[in-house]
Design a protein around this motif. Structure first.
Motif, PDB file in Angstrom:
ATOM      1  N   PRO A   1     -19.417  14.710  -9.244  1.00  0.00           N
ATOM      2  CA  PRO A   1     -18.006  13.797  -9.881  1.00  0.00           C
ATOM      3  C   PRO A   1     -17.391  13.970  -9.941  1.00  0.00           C
ATOM      4  N   VAL A   2     -16.392  13.200  -9.963  1.00  0.00           N
ATOM      5  CA  VAL A   2     -14.968  13.333  -9.560  1.00  0.00           C
ATOM      6  C   VAL A   2     -14.129  11.773 -10.243  1.00  0.00           C
ATOM      7  N   LEU A   3     -13.071  11.648 -11.027  1.00  0.00           N
ATOM      8  CA  LEU A   3     -12.788  10.877 -11.379  1.00  0.00           C
ATOM      9  C   LEU A   3     -10.947  10.942 -10.838  1.00  0.00           C
ATOM     10  N   ASN A   4     -10.990   9.734 -10.260  1.00  0.00           N
ATOM     11  CA  ASN A   4      -9.859   8.739  -9.279  1.00  0.00           C
ATOM     12  C   ASN A   4      -8.853   8.075  -9.744  1.00  0.00           C
ATOM     13  N   TYR A   5      -8.076   8.404  -9.478  1.00  0.00           N
ATOM     14  CA  TYR A   5      -6.406   7.422 -10.003  1.00  0.00           C
ATOM     15  C   TYR A   5      -6.102   6.594  -9.153  1.00  0.00           C
ATOM     16  N   GLU A   6      -6.026   5.362  -8.768  1.00  0.00           N
ATOM     17  CA  GLU A   6      -5.413   4.453  -7.495  1.00  0.00           C
ATOM     18  C   GLU A   6      -3.982   5.154  -6.662  1.00  0.00           C
ATOM     19  N   SER A   7      -3.361   5.772  -7.475  1.00  0.00           N
ATOM     20  CA  SER A   7      -1.864   5.771  -7.156  1.00  0.00           C
ATOM     21  C   SER A   7      -2.299   7.689  -5.511  1.00  0.00           C
ATOM     22  N   PHE A   8      -4.037   8.503  -6.211  1.00  0.00           N
ATOM     23  CA  PHE A   8      -4.114   9.496  -5.628  1.00  0.00           C
ATOM     24  C   PHE A   8      -4.710   9.170  -4.543  1.00  0.00           C
ATOM     25  N   ASN A   9      -4.957   7.799  -4.304  1.00  0.00           N
ATOM     26  CA  ASN A   9      -6.476   7.753  -3.919  1.00  0.00           C
ATOM     27  C   ASN A   9      -6.933   7.493  -2.503  1.00  0.00           C
ATOM     28  N   THR A  10      -5.549   8.034  -1.358  1.00  0.00           N
ATOM     29  CA  THR A  10      -5.276   8.646   0.077  1.00  0.00           C
ATOM     30  C   THR A  10      -6.005   9.515  -0.222  1.00  0.00           C
ATOM     31  N   VAL A  11      -5.036  10.571  -0.942  1.00  0.00           N
ATOM     32  CA  VAL A  11      -4.919  11.691  -0.907  1.00  0.00           C
ATOM     33  C   VAL A  11      -6.926  12.001  -1.170  1.00  0.00           C
ATOM     34  N   THR A  12      -7.471  12.043  -2.212  1.00  0.00           N
ATOM     35  CA  THR A  12      -8.715  11.781  -2.619  1.00  0.00           C
ATOM     36  C   THR A  12      -9.718  11.880  -1.708  1.00  0.00           C
TER      37      THR A  12
END
Length: 514
Positions: free
Chosen positions: A363-374
């Motif tokens: 389970p990973v918390l993602n932030y939208e500005s990092f989405n492409t890398v994630t």
């Protein structure tokens, strides 16, 4: 510090190019304006200042402070510390617990009041209680004495090797303001009272739109003042800003890597430097939420499973730099030694050795500005059997709150370049309040950090590299790429550069190229 966490290119509010004309920058003020013919420089910046108070302004908005406030010590683009309001400085003794500053004589602030040791002491006290991002850096200060009008003697409660850097413009505490302004601190929110090259012209400023700076008549080094006026236009949309630059309505902008090729094709100067590493933080290093992460072999496997070169090239092109370190290339603690090559077979082998031959769900918390890398990382890890279960946040405050909740074993991260001694309490020490939510600890990292705190600069550099290497070996993070800060400029403006020391550029360095 939120300004160092998130990419400075994430602004979303569009500003019409036509607003520049209303601000007094018309088609007649073209490429030559600000380069000596008119003495006016127009620049575009993504942000309006949250506050002009040096103790409260967000570091992402540093251009406004750089223009009006000379720091005690100047951090030059080449990384060297240079005299400004302080002519000399240094630690007393060998354990980095006492520090002296010697101030420049006969120096005045823009309101005509004098620079004295007492004023500097009052500034440091003000910074400590103002609640801004700089306050934690000054927390170790135990006492401040002023043995004469130009000497400041600081005693610390614990070793701190970075006071020379903290008293630069990059860490803001060096941006001292005048005594009369400190007596009426509410005035500092919308006016400037520094001893820098320029001061804000409030009559020619429209808050949120454009900010006009004119020369400080009391500046101690008038030969360093290159323009009769500098106007900072708030241009949050990168395409709008580039259009304004191409048409000559501004001469320098903080750009965006997504428009860098277009700027280069238009014959503009493009300066860039890595500023923010992006990837995953494997926060649950004891396996509290996801047992697998408690095994160092699993964390190492995730690092071997990611093709950093492919992701960096695909997402950022020539402006991205693959990385497996939390330190920026050329920055504090960076080492050219590489631990993790792209090796999915080794990743699978390590997972099998740890008992996860069939993979696991993370389970990973993602932030939208990092989405492409994630998402790119998720695709890579899926190939070795690890599935990322993403929870997406779009609000930075909510993201930080969720990160601290200990609900997520890992989180997407973008963290800006800072000295390792500063990164420790923010990023990787057990006392870190935000980015180490499970309070992970490692005796070797803590020991190296303590040694570096009291070490001389040469020894500290080696210890900082050892800290970064140990963090890599333990697989606490999966750094993948560095996102740059990018500056675009007309060829008529010289001195525009982005470096590891001053990644956002420094407008007081800019001058006519003719």
């Amino acid at each position: 510090m939120i300004s160092k966490l998130f990419s400075r290119t994430a602004a979303t509010v569009a500003v019409c190019v036509g607003a520049l004309v209303a601000a007094g920058c018309s088609a007649g003020t073209t490429a030559d304006s600000g380069t000596g013919s008119t003495g006016v420089l127009n620049v575009g910046y993504p942000y309006a200042p949250n506050d002009l108070d040096p103790a409260k302004i967000n570091a992402a908005m540093e251009w406004y402070a750089d223009l009006a406030y000379d720091p005690l010590i100047y951090l030059a683009p080449n990384g060297r510390l240079q005299p400004r309001l302080a002519t000399s400085w240094g630690y007393v003794g060998a354990d980095n617990t006492q520090f002296d500053l010697r101030l420049r004589a006969n120096t005045e602030f823009s309101d005509g009041s004098p620079l004295t040791a007492a004023v500097v002491k009052s500034n440091i006290d003000y910074f400590r209680q103002a609640g801004g991002a700089t306050a934690p850096y000054l927390a170790p200060i135990q006492s401040i004495d002023t043995p004469d009008p130009l000497t400041v003697h600081i005693v610390l409660s614990q070793p701190d090797p970075l006071l020379p850097q903290i008293f630069t413009q990059e860490f803001q505490a060096g941006n001292v303001t005048s005594g009369p302004a400190l007596a009426a601190p509410q005035t500092m929110a919308t006016q400037t009272f520094g001893a820098g090259q320029y001061m804000l012209d409030t009559a020619a400023t429209v808050s949120g739109d454009h900010y006009t700076f004119v020369p400080n008549p009391h500046y101690w080094n008038k030969s360093a003042v290159h323009y009769s006026r500098i106007v900072v236009h708030v241009l949050a949309n990168p395409n709008t800003a580039l259009a304004a630059l191409k048409t000559g309505q501004v001469q320098v902008i903080q750009g965006d890597y997504s428009t860098a090729d277009s700027a280069s094709s238009a014959g503009l100067t493009v300066a860039s430097d890595p500023e923010v590493f992006q990837g995953l933080a494997l926060a649950d290093r004891s396996g509290t939420v996801v047992r697998a992460l408690g095994d160092v072999r699993v964390r190492q496997a995730l690092n071997y499973a990611v093709d950093r070169q492919k992701i960096s090239s695909a997402l950022l092109g020539r402006y991205g730099t693959p990385t497996e370190e939390i330190a920026m290339p050329g920055g504090d603690g960076y080492s050219a030694t590489h631990l993790y090559s792209y090796d999915p077979a080794k990743a699978k082998s390590l997972l099998a050795q740890a008992g996860y031959a069939n993979g696991f769900t993370l389970p990973v918390l993602n932030y939208e500005s990092f989405n492409t890398v994630t998402q790119a990382i998720a695709d890579e890890l899926k190939a070795v059997g690890v599935t990322l279960q993403l929870t997406n946040d779009s609000d930075p405050t909510q993201y930080l709150r969720d990160m601290d909740s200990q609900k997520y074993a890992a989180y997407a991260i973008g963290f800006g370049s800072q000295p390792i001694f500063v990164e420790g309490p923010q990023l990787f020490l057990p006392s870190a309040t935000q980015f180490n939510p499970f309070h992970s600890t490692d005796p070797q990292i803590q020991s190296l950090y303590n040694q570096a705190a009291a070490a001389a600069p040469a020894q500290r550099s080696t210890l900082d590299q050892q800290i970064v290497q140990r963090i890599d070996q333990q697989g606490w993070f999966v750094p993948v790429t560095t996102q740059p800060v990018v500056l675009f400029a007309k060829s008529t403006v010289a001195g525009v550069q982005a470096t590891a020391s001053t990644p956002s550029g420094d407008p007081v360095e800019w001058h006519s190229a003719s």
